[in-house]
Design a protein around this motif. Structure first.
Motif, PDB file in Angstrom:
ATOM      1  N   CYS A  35       0.847  -1.195   0.000  1.00  0.00           N
ATOM      2  CA  CYS A  35       0.000   0.000   0.000  1.00  0.00           C
ATOM      3  C   CYS A  35       0.881   1.244   0.000  1.00  0.00           C
ATOM      4  O   CYS A  35       2.060   1.181   0.338  1.00  0.00           O
ATOM      5  CB  CYS A  35      -0.884   0.015   1.242  1.00  0.00           C
ATOM      6  N   SER A  36       0.275   2.355  -0.365  1.00  0.00           N
ATOM      7  CA  SER A  36       0.944   3.645  -0.327  1.00  0.00           C
ATOM      8  C   SER A  36       2.248   3.602  -1.128  1.00  0.00           C
ATOM      9  O   SER A  36       2.286   3.044  -2.213  1.00  0.00           O
ATOM     10  CB  SER A  36       1.157   4.061   1.134  1.00  0.00           C
ATOM     11  N   GLU A  37       3.312   4.163  -0.583  1.00  0.00           N
ATOM     12  CA  GLU A  37       4.595   4.234  -1.293  1.00  0.00           C
ATOM     13  C   GLU A  37       5.166   2.857  -1.624  1.00  0.00           C
ATOM     14  O   GLU A  37       5.827   2.681  -2.640  1.00  0.00           O
ATOM     15  CB  GLU A  37       5.606   5.041  -0.488  1.00  0.00           C
ATOM     16  N   ALA A  38       4.916   1.876  -0.776  1.00  0.00           N
ATOM     17  CA  ALA A  38       5.439   0.523  -1.026  1.00  0.00           C
ATOM     18  C   ALA A  38       4.786  -0.109  -2.247  1.00  0.00           C
ATOM     19  O   ALA A  38       5.370  -0.996  -2.878  1.00  0.00           O
ATOM     20  CB  ALA A  38       5.236  -0.361   0.200  1.00  0.00           C
ATOM     21  N   GLY A  39       3.600   0.333  -2.602  1.00  0.00           N
ATOM     22  CA  GLY A  39       2.923  -0.192  -3.785  1.00  0.00           C
ATOM     23  C   GLY A  39       3.721   0.009  -5.058  1.00  0.00           C
ATOM     24  O   GLY A  39       3.601  -0.763  -6.013  1.00  0.00           O
ATOM     25  N   LYS A  40       4.569   1.035  -5.057  1.00  0.00           N
ATOM     26  CA  LYS A  40       5.378   1.310  -6.247  1.00  0.00           C
ATOM     27  C   LYS A  40       6.328   0.168  -6.578  1.00  0.00           C
ATOM     28  O   LYS A  40       6.755   0.028  -7.725  1.00  0.00           O
ATOM     29  CB  LYS A  40       6.140   2.628  -6.073  1.00  0.00           C
TER      30      LYS A  40
ATOM     31  N   LEU B  63      -6.998   0.812  -3.281  1.00  0.00           N
ATOM     32  CA  LEU B  63      -6.968   2.247  -3.570  1.00  0.00           C
ATOM     33  C   LEU B  63      -5.737   2.679  -4.367  1.00  0.00           C
ATOM     34  O   LEU B  63      -5.688   3.798  -4.884  1.00  0.00           O
ATOM     35  CB  LEU B  63      -7.000   3.032  -2.254  1.00  0.00           C
ATOM     36  N   PHE B  64      -4.743   1.802  -4.461  1.00  0.00           N
ATOM     37  CA  PHE B  64      -3.460   2.190  -5.031  1.00  0.00           C
ATOM     38  C   PHE B  64      -3.554   2.589  -6.512  1.00  0.00           C
ATOM     39  O   PHE B  64      -3.167   3.704  -6.879  1.00  0.00           O
ATOM     40  CB  PHE B  64      -2.438   1.053  -4.851  1.00  0.00           C
ATOM     41  N   LEU B  65      -4.018   1.706  -7.352  1.00  0.00           N
ATOM     42  CA  LEU B  65      -4.030   1.981  -8.796  1.00  0.00           C
ATOM     43  C   LEU B  65      -4.890   3.188  -9.170  1.00  0.00           C
ATOM     44  O   LEU B  65      -4.401   4.082  -9.869  1.00  0.00           O
ATOM     45  CB  LEU B  65      -4.479   0.735  -9.572  1.00  0.00           C
ATOM     46  N   PRO B  66      -6.156   3.247  -8.731  1.00  0.00           N
ATOM     47  CA  PRO B  66      -6.971   4.392  -9.169  1.00  0.00           C
ATOM     48  C   PRO B  66      -6.455   5.743  -8.669  1.00  0.00           C
ATOM     49  O   PRO B  66      -6.618   6.750  -9.357  1.00  0.00           O
ATOM     50  CB  PRO B  66      -8.373   4.091  -8.615  1.00  0.00           C
ATOM     51  N   ASN B  67      -5.816   5.762  -7.507  1.00  0.00           N
ATOM     52  CA  ASN B  67      -5.326   7.037  -6.973  1.00  0.00           C
ATOM     53  C   ASN B  67      -3.973   7.437  -7.523  1.00  0.00           C
ATOM     54  O   ASN B  67      -3.522   8.561  -7.316  1.00  0.00           O
ATOM     55  CB  ASN B  67      -5.311   7.003  -5.442  1.00  0.00           C
TER      56      ASN B  67
END
Length: 145
Positions: free
Chosen positions: A65-70, A107-111
């Motif tokens: 999630c968040s920054e780690a999602g990258k 929430l990661f991809l759409p945001n």
């Protein structure tokens, strides 16, 4: 007659122990890693521990999630960490090669304005009801970084 009864009892006990051992060996400890930190060393440590848990027989699942999602984005370049000169992204890919399921938060991809095709092969968007079920399961170990 006593000798035969004792031998039969011993054999029965041995069969039960072997059967129990096979059952225990098939039960893998489920581990859920929730990784949100964008810090490279924190990501690295979380993934080192998860890779080790997998090596020791745990069934690992990762939620980014968040920054780690990258880390799950094809385009993302992550710096390497000493002493092995391996990046968190490479550690994540190693986990996946070992059978770990990796997902990004819903929430990661759409945001971020990204699509499923922007993710590494094998990574998907998490479904909140499924993750909630894991969080409520007392058998699942949780790592949160």
């Amino acid at each position: 007659m006593k000798k035969k009864t004792g031998l039969i009892g011993l054999l029965a006990a041995l069969v039960l122990l072997i059967a129990a051992g096979v059952t225990l060996a098939d039960d893998k400890q489920p581990l859920l890693l929730i990784l949100t930190s964008g810090d490279t060393q924190t990501q690295g440590m979380a993934l080192v521990l998860s890779n080790e848990a997998q090596r020791q027989g745990a069934e690992v699942r990762v939620l980014l999630c968040s920054e780690a999602g990258k880390l799950a984005l094809k385009e993302h370049e992550a710096p390497t960490l000493k002493p092995r000169d391996v990046s968190p992204k490479q550690m994540l890919e190693n986990l996946m090669q070992g059978g770990a399921k990796v997902e990004v938060c819903a929430l990661f991809l759409p945001n971020l304005g990204k699509k499923q095709e922007d993710l590494l092969e094998g990574v998907s968007a998490a479904k909140p009801p499924v993750i909630t079920e894991l969080l409520l399961d007392k058998q699942v170990r949780l790592l949160n970084f």
